[in-house]
Design a protein around this motif. Structure first.
Motif, short mmCIF file in Angstrom:
data_model
loop_
_atom_site.label_atom_id
_atom_site.label_comp_id
_atom_site.label_asym_id
_atom_site.label_seq_id
_atom_site.Cartn_x
_atom_site.Cartn_y
_atom_site.Cartn_z
N LEU A 1 0.81 -1.21 0.00
CA LEU A 1 0.00 0.00 0.00
C LEU A 1 0.84 1.26 0.00
O LEU A 1 0.32 2.36 -0.17
CB LEU A 1 -0.93 0.01 1.21
N TRP B 1 1.85 2.81 5.75
CA TRP B 1 0.74 1.88 5.91
C TRP B 1 1.20 0.70 6.76
O TRP B 1 2.27 0.13 6.53
CB TRP B 1 0.24 1.38 4.55
N THR C 1 -7.19 3.27 11.67
CA THR C 1 -7.04 2.59 10.38
C THR C 1 -5.58 2.21 10.20
O THR C 1 -4.76 2.38 11.10
CB THR C 1 -7.49 3.51 9.23
N PRO D 1 -5.19 -6.06 5.41
CA PRO D 1 -5.73 -4.72 5.15
C PRO D 1 -5.60 -4.29 3.70
O PRO D 1 -6.47 -3.58 3.18
CB PRO D 1 -4.89 -3.84 6.07
N GLU D 2 -4.53 -4.72 3.02
CA GLU D 2 -4.35 -4.30 1.63
C GLU D 2 -5.47 -4.80 0.73
O GLU D 2 -5.87 -4.11 -0.21
CB GLU D 2 -2.99 -4.75 1.09
N ILE E 1 -8.57 -2.52 1.55
CA ILE E 1 -8.38 -1.15 1.07
C ILE E 1 -8.44 -1.11 -0.46
O ILE E 1 -9.07 -0.21 -1.05
CB ILE E 1 -7.04 -0.58 1.56
N GLU E 2 -7.82 -2.06 -1.12
CA GLU E 2 -7.86 -2.08 -2.59
C GLU E 2 -9.28 -2.30 -3.10
O GLU E 2 -9.68 -1.72 -4.13
CB GLU E 2 -6.91 -3.15 -3.12
N SER F 1 -14.58 -0.81 9.51
CA SER F 1 -14.70 -0.77 8.06
C SER F 1 -15.23 0.56 7.55
O SER F 1 -14.93 0.98 6.44
CB SER F 1 -15.60 -1.91 7.59
N ASP G 1 -12.21 2.61 7.14
CA ASP G 1 -11.44 2.09 6.01
C ASP G 1 -12.03 2.59 4.69
O ASP G 1 -11.29 2.93 3.77
CB ASP G 1 -11.43 0.56 6.04
N SER G 2 -13.35 2.59 4.60
CA SER G 2 -13.98 3.03 3.36
C SER G 2 -13.76 4.53 3.14
O SER G 2 -13.46 4.96 2.02
CB SER G 2 -15.48 2.70 3.37
N SER H 1 -10.40 5.30 1.98
CA SER H 1 -10.22 4.83 0.60
C SER H 1 -11.02 5.64 -0.41
O SER H 1 -11.00 5.34 -1.60
CB SER H 1 -10.64 3.35 0.51
#
Length: 587
Positions: A249, A253, A386, A455-456, A459-460, A480, A483-484, A487
């Motif tokens: 990432l 990160w 995060t 996590p990658e 996140i991706e 989450s 995380d969103s 992202s």
């Protein structure tokens, strides 16, 4: 003819009975049963108990007087989304009826289920109208919803009195309860500092950090290999509790665990420019107690409630010997707790968690938590940590450019798992609608696999999605969600308590700026197809929300690393501390 099984029989009668069994094969079964019973009777009770304990530890447990699904396999516990906020499934509190602002509270005994929507709350706020079938509620057998013990010199802040009789219609009760929540959020927002930078002048508003005995913090990290027997948590406490680097990432990160907030916050506040070493120069007193880690180490071990409470009770005794604590009855003290409020509010009918926040001494201090109890004004929600921990303004700007330019190949995504043991949960409905939406419309990342452990991968997935579904898990809030947002994915919320009534310092009062709300009851009753609803949102609307998330919100939702220096932005840590100092200056 009946066969006598009396223990007192002569040898001749026993012999006759045996011959009778030989002559009558139909009685073999009864004879074998009697022999088997005698054998089992001789098995030591301890062996049987050990066997039952093994079965219990490998499947589910019972908490709060209700059967609750708890993930105990190493795969699921390591999964950031399995435990969600680490609470019992849908922790509960009783719905307050009439908010009257006093210093004490009593409990409502209400046998009615309040599930109707109300227009009253909508008139008071721009927030979505609440329905109560999917949010926490105190166990109806519980003896209290909020603290019934009046501390010495209580803080003069609004806490709703709860009537002991039911006099209103359910929709009126709901409106009154939500009005109380909104008024508390208004109190929190009134403490927001007008200072917009990090190179602040402390102006006599110093922060004093207690040097606690190590058993209250560092020693808990030292037990990382034994916090959960089948997982080595030590890797999560590397790099000042940010975890192991994630090169895929990029820089800054890390594999940060969702319960690492306490040591992360501690390491940051030790380097805050307003930290003072002379207690007489301080306005704010920070108590670095890792209460969440204290709870976590007992979650899946068969220990007494007395043992679970022992460390927090020792802390209270220690604090009561400090003149700084007694001077203002703890009103100028702050605790940062890395688990949800319910884990610290054990009632008499439960064995889950501790009673730390129910202690009378803990009613005055401010508690920063990843999920607050909505009717406790001194509970304040701050973001889940995060995996992104920038070091400078340029790190944030580089990430903003990356996510704003990221191709959104999927309209919708959902990272999670179904909850077959919780029929009221809408996850199964969302998964089914997602799978039926067709290729390119919805992407489902099944967290029953180990994909969500990385996590990658999460996140991706979010970076390639326009909308990210965020149904509640074991409690309303979700890591989450953050995380969103980090992202650049627009969160779709189904319960107002997931965000709107939790984070007044870090999320705006107008939820439509950064999210889409769809009532979970509408989804459960199949009155709305979430995929079809989201498809109707125009590209321009999506771009406007994403720009607001990326440029306005995201910098304030991440925790910089301990050596971070920002001038243009305030991260989640600085926002929280600046507002705490503002509050302290007004006491």
């Amino acid at each position: 003819m009946a066969v006598s099984l009396s223990k007192k029989r002569s040898s001749s009668s026993s012999k006759a009975a045996a011959e009778d069994v030989v002559e009558r094969p139909g009685r073999d079964y009864c004879y074998l049963c009697s022999v088997l019973c005698k054998v089992l009777y001789r098995i030591p009770v301890a062996v049987l108990l050990l066997f039952l304990l093994f079965l219990w530890s490998s499947s589910t447990t019972i908490i709060s007087g209700k059967i609750v699904h708890v993930c105990v396999s190493s795969r699921k516990l390591n999964n950031l989304y399995c435990l969600s906020a680490g609470a019992q499934s849908q922790p509960s509190f009783e719905l307050p009826e009439v908010p009257v602002f006093r210093n004490i509270s009593r409990v409502l005994s209400n046998d009615e289920d309040i599930t109707k929507e109300t227009a009253g709350a909508a008139r008071e706020s721009s927030l979505p109208v609440l329905t109560f079938s999917g949010i926490p509620s105190i166990d109806r057998n519980s003896s209290k919803a909020v603290s019934s013990v009046v501390p010495e010199n209580p803080v003069p802040v609004p806490v709703p009195i709860i009537k002991t009789s039911v006099e209103k219609e359910p929709e009126e009760d709901t409106a009154d309860a939500m009005k109380a929540v909104k008024e508390q959020l208004d109190v929190h927002r009134s403490w927001v500092s007008s200072h917009s930078g990090n190179n602040m002048k402390c102006d006599g508003k110093g922060i004093y950090v207690y040097d606690l005995p190590s058993k209250f913090n560092k020693d808990l990290i030292g037990q990382c290999s034994d916090i959960v027997p089948w997982i080595d948590f030590c890797k999560y406490f590397e790099n000042n509790a940010m975890g192991e680097p994630i090169p895929k990432l990029g820089d800054h990160w890390y594999g940060t665990h969702q319960y690492s907030l306490e040591p992360i916050f501690h390491s940051r506040i030790l380097k805050h420019p307003c930290r003072v070493y002379n207690e007489n120069e301080a306005k704010l007193f920070y108590v670095p107690f890792y209460g969440g880690l204290d709870i976590l180490r007992w979650h899946f071990k068969n220990v007494s409630t007395e043992l679970k409470d022992s460390l927090s009770l020792e802390l209270i005794k220690w604090l009561e010997q400090q003149k700084l604590w007694t001077k203002n009855s703890g009103k100028d003290h702050v605790f940062v707790l890395g688990k949800i409020s319910w884990d610290f509010r054990r009632n008499s009918d439960s064995t889950w968690g501790t009673k730390f926040l129910e202690l009378p001494q803990m009613q005055n201090p401010v508690k920063l938590l990843i999920e607050r109890q909505p009717w406790h004004v001194n509970d304040i929600g701050i973001p889940h940590p995060t995996s992104f921990h920038p070091q400078s303004d340029s790190d944030i700007i580089a990430w903003q450019q990356k996510i704003i330019q990221s191709p959104r190949r999927s309209l919708i995504s959902f990272a999670g798992a179904a909850r077959p043991g919780a029929p009221e949960n809408i996850r199964s409905v969302l998964i089914r609608q997602c799978m039926e939406a067709g290729e390119g419309k919805c992407r489902y990342l099944d967290c029953r696999s180990e994909k969500c452990d990385m996590p990658e991968t999460v996140i991706e997935t979010f970076m390639e999605s326009e909308f990210c579904l965020q149904p509640q898990g074991d409690s309303p809030t979700r890591k989450s969600l953050f995380d969103s947002l980090v992202s650049g994915c627009i969160p779709v919320l189904f319960d107002p308590f997931t965000a709107y009534y939790q984070y007044p310092w870090h999320l705006p009062e107008e939820p439509e700026k950064y999210s889409v709300f769809i009532d979970h009851n509408e989804v459960r009753k199949s009155r709305v197809n979430v995929m079809e609803r989201l498809m109707k949102i125009s590209r321009q609307e999506r771009e406007d929300m994403r720009s607001y998330i990326v440029y306005k919100l995201m910098p304030g939702l991440v925790y910089g690393d301990p050596s971070s220096e920002f001038s243009k932005f305030q991260d989640a840590f600085f926002i929280a501390v600046n507002n705490l100092l503002e509050r302290a200056s007004r006491i």
